[in-house]
Design an enzyme around this catalytic site. Structure first.
Site, PDB file in Angstrom:
ATOM      1  N   ASP A  51       0.824  -1.203   0.000  1.00  0.00           N
ATOM      2  CA  ASP A  51       0.000   0.000   0.000  1.00  0.00           C
ATOM      3  C   ASP A  51       0.860   1.255   0.000  1.00  0.00           C
ATOM      4  O   ASP A  51       2.071   1.207   0.207  1.00  0.00           O
ATOM      5  CB  ASP A  51      -0.901   0.019   1.237  1.00  0.00           C
ATOM      6  CG  ASP A  51      -1.974  -1.048   1.201  1.00  0.00           C
ATOM      7  OD1 ASP A  51      -2.416  -1.409   0.098  1.00  0.00           O
ATOM      8  OD2 ASP A  51      -2.375  -1.523   2.285  1.00  0.00           O
ATOM      9  N   TYR A 109       6.876  -9.953   6.672  1.00  0.00           N
ATOM     10  CA  TYR A 109       6.756  -8.522   6.941  1.00  0.00           C
ATOM     11  C   TYR A 109       7.412  -8.190   8.278  1.00  0.00           C
ATOM     12  O   TYR A 109       7.440  -9.015   9.197  1.00  0.00           O
ATOM     13  CB  TYR A 109       5.285  -8.097   7.009  1.00  0.00           C
ATOM     14  CG  TYR A 109       4.625  -7.914   5.670  1.00  0.00           C
ATOM     15  CD1 TYR A 109       4.638  -6.673   5.029  1.00  0.00           C
ATOM     16  CD2 TYR A 109       3.972  -8.968   5.045  1.00  0.00           C
ATOM     17  CE1 TYR A 109       4.010  -6.501   3.797  1.00  0.00           C
ATOM     18  CE2 TYR A 109       3.350  -8.804   3.812  1.00  0.00           C
ATOM     19  CZ  TYR A 109       3.375  -7.566   3.201  1.00  0.00           C
ATOM     20  OH  TYR A 109       2.765  -7.403   1.988  1.00  0.00           O
TER      21      TYR A 109
END
Length: 262
Positions: A51, A109
């Site tokens: 994003d 992540y």
């Protein structure tokens, strides 16, 4: 020839990875640079879309080279046409059946959270920030409850396009390095906003608003409205996909975050 690229980027100032009509994305910048080197349009497919504001230390993308160029051209040549904040780290030929997304068996992540009363200055845009003291042990206990296969609907964005909310979490950890909390997650795949929603929920637990077993309740209810708000994208880093060794791709464990935060 199919070529895989290892890419790092600072997500600040970009509208995420995926190409869009208005431009301004990492994919737009990369494809434009590849086109300059190739002399014809080049499209890429990536391992994990990020994003706006989210960074990557080891994004992987592949493309089918339309012209014959040395591998150095796909690194140094492409980098000479990329804007600041994006760089190709390596290029490597891969088998024709390799796919940056579908060949991955997992994704990783990391979230960096600065925990102090003052907002970040030097680290602005590179870390999340929370001003209230957090209890490490409570967040660590909560992380243990995330391991295994679960329906993560409570941590899924409303516009998530994933076919199933069920994912297998193989790593969920948090540790403290001075006034920085480091969250690490590895799963078969992630839902849209899943990591940021998990971090927001763990922060609620760390500050004492909720207890560690709140995680179990959220997993059972599958209700996004009951979990914590989505946390800032600033501290989120896509550390790359996990591939089987036979693909022969470089090890992603050499990024600067590993050297700094041990």
């Amino acid at each position: 020839m199919r070529v895989a690229l290892g890419i790092e980027y600072c997500g600040t100032g970009f509208h995420g990875w995926q190409s869009q009509a208005g431009g301004g994305t990492v994919q737009d910048a990369l494809e434009a640079a590849l086109g300059e080197v190739a002399g014809v349009p080049v499209g890429v497919l990536c391992a994990g879309r990020t994003d706006a504001g989210v960074h990557a230390t080891h994004q992987v993308a592949h493309f089918d080279a339309p012209v014959d160029r040395p591998l150095t051209a796909w690194v140094r040549g492409v980098n000479s046409h990329l804007p600041e904040g994006v760089a190709v780290r390596w290029a490597q030929p891969v088998a024709e059946d390799f796919h940056a997304r579908f060949s991955a068996r997992g994704r990783r992540y990391r979230y960096l959270l600065l925990n102090r009363p003052q907002r970040p200055g030097l680290w602005q845009g590179r870390v999340g920030w929370f001003h209230w003291p957090l209890e490490l042990e409570a967040m660590q206990e909560a992380c243990l409850r995330l391991l295994g296969e679960h329906d993560f609907s409570a941590f899924r964005a409303a516009n998530c396009q994933a076919k199933s909310p069920v994912k297998h979490m193989s790593r969920a950890e948090v540790r403290q390095c001075g006034n920085m909390f480091v969250f690490d997650f590895e799963a078969s795949a992630f839902l849209h906003h899943m990591v940021r929603n998990l971090v927001g929920t763990l922060v609620y637990i760390g500050k004492g608003t909720q207890q560690p077993d709140w995680i179990e309740a959220l997993l059972q209810t599958k209700d996004r409205k009951l979990a914590a708000p989505t946390f800032s994208p600033d501290g989120l880093y896509f550390r790359g996909p996990v591939y089987e060794p036979h693909w022969g791709l470089p090890d992603p464990n050499d990024d600067f975050l590993d050297g700094m935060l041990k």
